[in-house]
Design a protein around this motif. Structure first.
Motif, mmCIF file in Angstrom:
data_model
loop_
_atom_site.group_PDB
_atom_site.id
_atom_site.type_symbol
_atom_site.label_atom_id
_atom_site.label_comp_id
_atom_site.label_asym_id
_atom_site.label_seq_id
_atom_site.Cartn_x
_atom_site.Cartn_y
_atom_site.Cartn_z
ATOM 1 N N ALA A 10 0.812 -1.216 0.000
ATOM 2 C CA ALA A 10 0.000 0.000 0.000
ATOM 3 C C ALA A 10 0.847 1.268 0.000
ATOM 4 O O ALA A 10 0.484 2.249 -0.652
ATOM 5 C CB ALA A 10 -0.952 -0.007 1.189
ATOM 6 N N ALA A 11 1.953 1.273 0.725
ATOM 7 C CA ALA A 11 2.755 2.500 0.855
ATOM 8 C C ALA A 11 3.253 3.038 -0.490
ATOM 9 O O ALA A 11 3.038 4.214 -0.795
ATOM 10 C CB ALA A 11 3.908 2.277 1.824
ATOM 11 N N PRO A 12 3.908 2.227 -1.336
ATOM 12 C CA PRO A 12 4.343 2.777 -2.636
ATOM 13 C C PRO A 12 3.173 3.139 -3.547
ATOM 14 O O PRO A 12 3.274 4.072 -4.345
ATOM 15 C CB PRO A 12 5.214 1.670 -3.238
ATOM 16 C CG PRO A 12 4.949 0.449 -2.450
ATOM 17 C CD PRO A 12 4.408 0.874 -1.118
ATOM 18 N N LEU A 13 2.076 2.412 -3.422
ATOM 19 C CA LEU A 13 0.893 2.747 -4.234
ATOM 20 C C LEU A 13 0.319 4.092 -3.811
ATOM 21 O O LEU A 13 -0.077 4.905 -4.658
ATOM 22 C CB LEU A 13 -0.159 1.646 -4.107
ATOM 23 C CG LEU A 13 0.216 0.298 -4.721
ATOM 24 C CD1 LEU A 13 -0.788 -0.771 -4.323
ATOM 25 C CD2 LEU A 13 0.332 0.402 -6.231
ATOM 26 N N CYS A 17 -0.048 7.480 -5.964
ATOM 27 C CA CYS A 17 -1.315 8.211 -5.974
ATOM 28 C C CYS A 17 -1.066 9.693 -5.704
ATOM 29 O O CYS A 17 -1.525 10.559 -6.454
ATOM 30 C CB CYS A 17 -2.237 7.583 -4.928
ATOM 31 S SG CYS A 17 -3.689 8.526 -4.489
ATOM 32 N N HIS A 18 -0.320 9.989 -4.640
ATOM 33 C CA HIS A 18 0.018 11.381 -4.301
ATOM 34 C C HIS A 18 0.751 12.068 -5.443
ATOM 35 O O HIS A 18 0.417 13.200 -5.816
ATOM 36 C CB HIS A 18 0.937 11.418 -3.066
ATOM 37 C CG HIS A 18 0.238 11.523 -1.773
ATOM 38 N ND1 HIS A 18 -0.332 12.688 -1.316
ATOM 39 C CD2 HIS A 18 0.008 10.599 -0.811
ATOM 40 C CE1 HIS A 18 -0.870 12.477 -0.137
ATOM 41 N NE2 HIS A 18 -0.686 11.218 0.197
ATOM 42 N N ASP A 28 -4.152 8.983 -14.209
ATOM 43 C CA ASP A 28 -3.139 8.182 -13.514
ATOM 44 C C ASP A 28 -3.396 8.170 -12.017
ATOM 45 O O ASP A 28 -3.220 7.142 -11.358
ATOM 46 C CB ASP A 28 -1.730 8.725 -13.781
ATOM 47 C CG ASP A 28 -1.290 8.572 -15.233
ATOM 48 O OD1 ASP A 28 -1.876 7.742 -15.959
ATOM 49 O OD2 ASP A 28 -0.364 9.300 -15.639
ATOM 50 N N ALA A 29 -3.808 9.308 -11.473
ATOM 51 C CA ALA A 29 -4.111 9.387 -10.042
ATOM 52 C C ALA A 29 -5.265 8.460 -9.697
ATOM 53 O O ALA A 29 -5.214 7.754 -8.686
ATOM 54 C CB ALA A 29 -4.433 10.826 -9.634
ATOM 55 N N SER A 43 -7.577 2.792 4.553
ATOM 56 C CA SER A 43 -6.836 4.042 4.414
ATOM 57 C C SER A 43 -7.766 5.183 4.024
ATOM 58 O O SER A 43 -8.227 5.266 2.882
ATOM 59 C CB SER A 43 -5.736 3.893 3.352
ATOM 60 O OG SER A 43 -5.158 5.154 3.078
ATOM 61 N N ALA A 44 -8.040 6.055 4.992
ATOM 62 C CA ALA A 44 -8.861 7.236 4.703
ATOM 63 C C ALA A 44 -8.188 8.085 3.634
ATOM 64 O O ALA A 44 -8.852 8.649 2.754
ATOM 65 C CB ALA A 44 -9.079 8.050 5.979
ATOM 66 N N GLU A 45 -6.876 8.157 3.692
ATOM 67 C CA GLU A 45 -6.124 8.966 2.730
ATOM 68 C C GLU A 45 -6.294 8.434 1.305
ATOM 69 O O GLU A 45 -6.524 9.209 0.366
ATOM 70 C CB GLU A 45 -4.655 8.978 3.130
ATOM 71 C CG GLU A 45 -3.821 9.938 2.355
ATOM 72 C CD GLU A 45 -2.395 10.005 2.872
ATOM 73 O OE1 GLU A 45 -1.697 10.930 2.437
ATOM 74 O OE2 GLU A 45 -1.980 9.155 3.689
ATOM 75 N N ALA A 46 -6.205 7.128 1.124
ATOM 76 C CA ALA A 46 -6.377 6.549 -0.213
ATOM 77 C C ALA A 46 -7.788 6.801 -0.732
ATOM 78 O O ALA A 46 -7.971 7.202 -1.886
ATOM 79 C CB ALA A 46 -6.070 5.053 -0.188
ATOM 80 N N HIS A 47 -8.786 6.594 0.124
ATOM 81 C CA HIS A 47 -10.174 6.868 -0.280
ATOM 82 C C HIS A 47 -10.342 8.351 -0.611
ATOM 83 O O HIS A 47 -10.987 8.705 -1.600
ATOM 84 C CB HIS A 47 -11.153 6.477 0.835
ATOM 85 C CG HIS A 47 -11.374 5.012 0.961
ATOM 86 N ND1 HIS A 47 -12.219 4.307 0.132
ATOM 87 C CD2 HIS A 47 -10.864 4.105 1.825
ATOM 88 C CE1 HIS A 47 -12.223 3.037 0.484
ATOM 89 N NE2 HIS A 47 -11.410 2.883 1.513
ATOM 90 N N GLY A 48 -9.776 9.217 0.213
ATOM 91 C CA GLY A 48 -9.919 10.655 0.014
ATOM 92 C C GLY A 48 -9.249 11.153 -1.254
ATOM 93 O O GLY A 48 -9.822 11.951 -1.999
ATOM 94 N N LEU A 49 -8.032 10.682 -1.502
ATOM 95 C CA LEU A 49 -7.343 11.095 -2.728
ATOM 96 C C LEU A 49 -8.038 10.544 -3.968
ATOM 97 O O LEU A 49 -8.136 11.225 -4.990
ATOM 98 C CB LEU A 49 -5.876 10.658 -2.688
ATOM 99 C CG LEU A 49 -5.005 11.463 -1.728
ATOM 100 C CD1 LEU A 49 -3.653 10.793 -1.551
ATOM 101 C CD2 LEU A 49 -4.831 12.888 -2.221
#
Length: 127
Positions: A10-13, A17-18, A28-29, A43-49
């Motif tokens: 998840a971390a590199p993905l 994403c960022h 791509d994002a 991951s709230a951050e992944a859902h949010g982005l």
């Protein structure tokens, strides 16, 4: 053991994403953020982005679902409220939009979107 493997994936993905998002490569994002979300559904951050990427690609319904999931996972993740407010504003649901924008401003009064959202909230208050 499986959870550690998925977290390592998840971390590199999430970084991809960022990066795509910051470079304004929304297609791509969307792909990178979808992969990050799928690797770590908590991951709230992944859902949010992903919500931001989808919103910027005019996939409003999907972006709202992702932003709402981000808020469920982390009610203090301010950026999700930008999307929630934007979707409601686009739908003409001004009271809901204003509430979401105000929540963002409570959580991150000096955040990236704060100036714009303050102006929108002021304008919505005059309608």
């Amino acid at each position: 053991k499986m959870a550690r493997v998925r977290a390592a994936e998840a971390a590199p993905l999430l970084l991809a994403c960022h990066t795509s998002f910051q470079e304004l490569r929304m297609k791509d994002a969307e792909a990178a953020c979808t992969a990050a979300r799928d690797a770590n559904m908590d991951s709230a951050e992944a859902h949010g982005l992903l919500a931001h990427a989808l919103f910027n690609r005019n996939h409003r319904r999907e972006s709202l679902a992702e932003a709402e999931r981000a808020v469920k996972l982390n009610p203090k993740w301010a950026d999700a409220y930008v999307i929630i407010g934007g979707v409601h504003q686009d739908a003409g649901e001004m009271d809901d939009a204003k509430r979401a924008y105000q929540r963002y401003l409570e959580l991150d009064p000096r955040g990236q979107f704060a100036g714009d959202l303050r102006a929108i909230v002021d304008r919505l208050g005059k309608l």
